[in-house]
Design a protein around this motif. Structure first.
Motif, short mmCIF file in Angstrom:
data_model
loop_
_atom_site.label_atom_id
_atom_site.label_comp_id
_atom_site.label_asym_id
_atom_site.label_seq_id
_atom_site.Cartn_x
_atom_site.Cartn_y
_atom_site.Cartn_z
N VAL A 109 5.21 -6.02 0.86
CA VAL A 109 6.16 -4.97 1.22
C VAL A 109 5.49 -4.02 2.21
N VAL A 140 -1.64 1.88 9.13
CA VAL A 140 -3.09 1.85 8.90
C VAL A 140 -3.60 0.44 9.15
N GLN A 175 6.62 -1.14 5.47
CA GLN A 175 7.53 -0.60 6.48
C GLN A 175 7.17 -1.15 7.84
N ALA A 228 0.84 -1.20 0.00
CA ALA A 228 0.00 0.00 0.00
C ALA A 228 0.88 1.25 0.00
N VAL A 262 5.02 10.29 9.67
CA VAL A 262 3.96 9.58 8.95
C VAL A 262 4.35 9.39 7.48
N GLY A 314 4.98 -3.47 8.70
CA GLY A 314 4.62 -4.88 8.82
C GLY A 314 3.26 -5.07 9.47
O1 M6R Z 1 3.80 0.40 6.84
P1 M6R Z 1 3.45 0.27 5.38
O2 M6R Z 1 4.64 0.37 4.50
O3 M6R Z 1 2.65 -0.97 5.10
O4 M6R Z 1 2.52 1.49 5.07
C1 M6R Z 1 1.90 1.62 3.82
C2 M6R Z 1 1.33 3.01 3.64
O5 M6R Z 1 0.32 3.27 4.59
C3 M6R Z 1 2.39 4.09 3.75
O6 M6R Z 1 3.45 3.88 2.86
C4 M6R Z 1 1.80 5.47 3.47
O7 M6R Z 1 1.43 5.59 2.14
C5 M6R Z 1 2.81 6.54 3.89
N1 M6R Z 1 2.22 7.49 4.79
C6 M6R Z 1 3.42 7.26 2.70
O8 M6R Z 1 4.33 8.24 3.05
#
Ligand code: M6R
Length: 363
Positions: A100, A360, A102, A54, A152, A104
């Motif tokens: 993928v 999220v 960040q 995402a 964020v 998890g």
């Molecule tokens: O933790 P994640 O990598 O799964 O998060 C995915 C997205 O929610 C995240 O990359 C979001 O788009 C960021 N706020 C972008 O800067």
């Protein structure tokens, strides 16, 4: 804490040379310099890779596709996790799904991972948090080593994901005989040089600050890129909208003439990502189309590209020369700086944008 920085985002942008270096270090075998290929990607043949993610992680996945296809010759598809989880995707036996994330913990990505498993796929997690749910549930894990990210807007975790994808694609390319040892060694050297090049971009950040002041007063901003720069154009637009609330769109440069070109006038800044690579000439002709309609061009390129393309009314930002294959990792940084300094100019809170959460975990 934030140390001497105003925001975590600013601090994390500046931590990227280490984030990239640590990720490389973790992925590359210290003896041979080659990347270790995590299970289940170590299989003899891989009919298809499906990447699910995402937001920014999805854009890292889009970039990953270009590398996996061109360096490793592996059929690759990239899916928004929120769509994939409820689709009837048709996937081949022995296929590998890469989630993928960040954090998890993104619920959509976790659900997509479970869906892939239910469809009989082997799974790999590329995550920055080792003890996360996605890391626990996947068959294999490739850790990015960006360190904790609090802003964020994802920055250092993104460039670490890109680094992981690129090193992985080089290793797979070598393993499946697509890359010669000589070419693989060249690419590994290029990767090893990225932290230093990112450091050079950061030393020249005042120029991004100046242009960002202007961007901050725009209503809409368009980001264009082709090939490996296309996902970075999408990333640039997302960064800008999430922390400045300015409407921004990322577009494949070649797709502009199929619609968004209608939006262009003197009030529309167009950020063009154009490293000197195989797509450069075509991007250059798209820049000419923008100028012909009075659009204000903000050019991110290298010295040769500027020589070839820059005109006097443009804002031109020259990045260090790099092997074109690794350019997306470098070009991700100026789009972060533009968004960050535009947020500072507008006075919005870059670390805690309205309506957004760091991870999220809802549908
Ligand atoms: O933790 P994640 O990598 O799964 O998060 C995915 C997205 O929610 C995240 O990359 C979001 O788009 C960021 N706020 C972008 O800067």
């Amino acid at each position: 804490g934030k140390g001497n920085y105003r925001h975590f985002m600013e601090k994390e942008i500046h931590e990227q040379p280490e984030a990239i270096a640590h990720t490389l270090h973790a992925v590359l075998d210290s003896g041979t310099g080659a990347a270790t290929i995590p299970a289940p990607l170590d299989a003899a043949t891989i009919p298809k890779i499906t990447i699910v993610a995402a937001g920014t992680s999805y854009y890292a996945g889009l970039t990953g596709r270009y590398w996996l296809e061109s360096l490793a010759g592996i059929a690759t598809e990239v899916e928004l996790a929120s769509e994939f989880r409820d689709r009837d995707a048709v996937l081949p036996e022995g296929g590998v799904t890469i989630a993928v994330s960040q954090s998890g913990e993104s619920l959509d990505t976790l659900m997509a991972l479970r869906r892939a498993k239910a469809l009989g796929q082997k799974t790999l997690a590329i995550v920055n948090v080792p003890e996360s749910t996605i890391a626990r549930e996947a068959d294999g894990v490739l850790l990015t080593r960006a360190g904790p990210e609090f802003g964020v807007a994802s920055t250092k975790a993104t460039t670490a994901q890109l680094t992981a994808f690129c090193s992985l694609a080089v290793a797979l390319g070598r393993k499946h005989g697509r890359l010669s040892e000589e070419r693989a060694a060249e690419l590994r050297r290029a990767l090893a040089g990225v932290p230093g090049r990112v450091g050079e971009v950061l030393q020249r950040e005042a120029q991004y600050q100046r242009v960002a002041r202007e961007l901050a007063h725009s209503r809409d901003v368009l980001y264009l890129g082709r090939g490996l720069s296309y996902p970075i154009a999408l990333e640039g637009a997302l960064k800008l909208k999430e922390i400045t609330y300015i409407h921004a769109e990322g577009y494949a440069a070649g797709e502009m003439k199929h619609g968004p070109i209608a939006l262009i006038d003197e009030k529309m800044p167009v950020v063009v990502l154009a490293p000197s690579d195989g797509w450069f000439e075509k991007t250059a002709s798209n820049v000419a189309e923008v100028r012909a309609r009075g659009g204000r061009v903000i050019l991110l390129t290298d010295a040769a590209g500027a020589e070839r393309l820059a005109e006097k009314d443009d804002h031109v930002m020259i990045l260090p020369d790099v092997e074109p294959v690794v350019a997306p990792i470098l070009y991700a940084v100026p789009v972060q700086l533009l968004a960050y300094y535009a947020a500072v100019e507008k006075g919005t809170d870059a670390d805690q944008p309205r309506n957004l959460a760091k991870s999220v975990t809802v549908e």
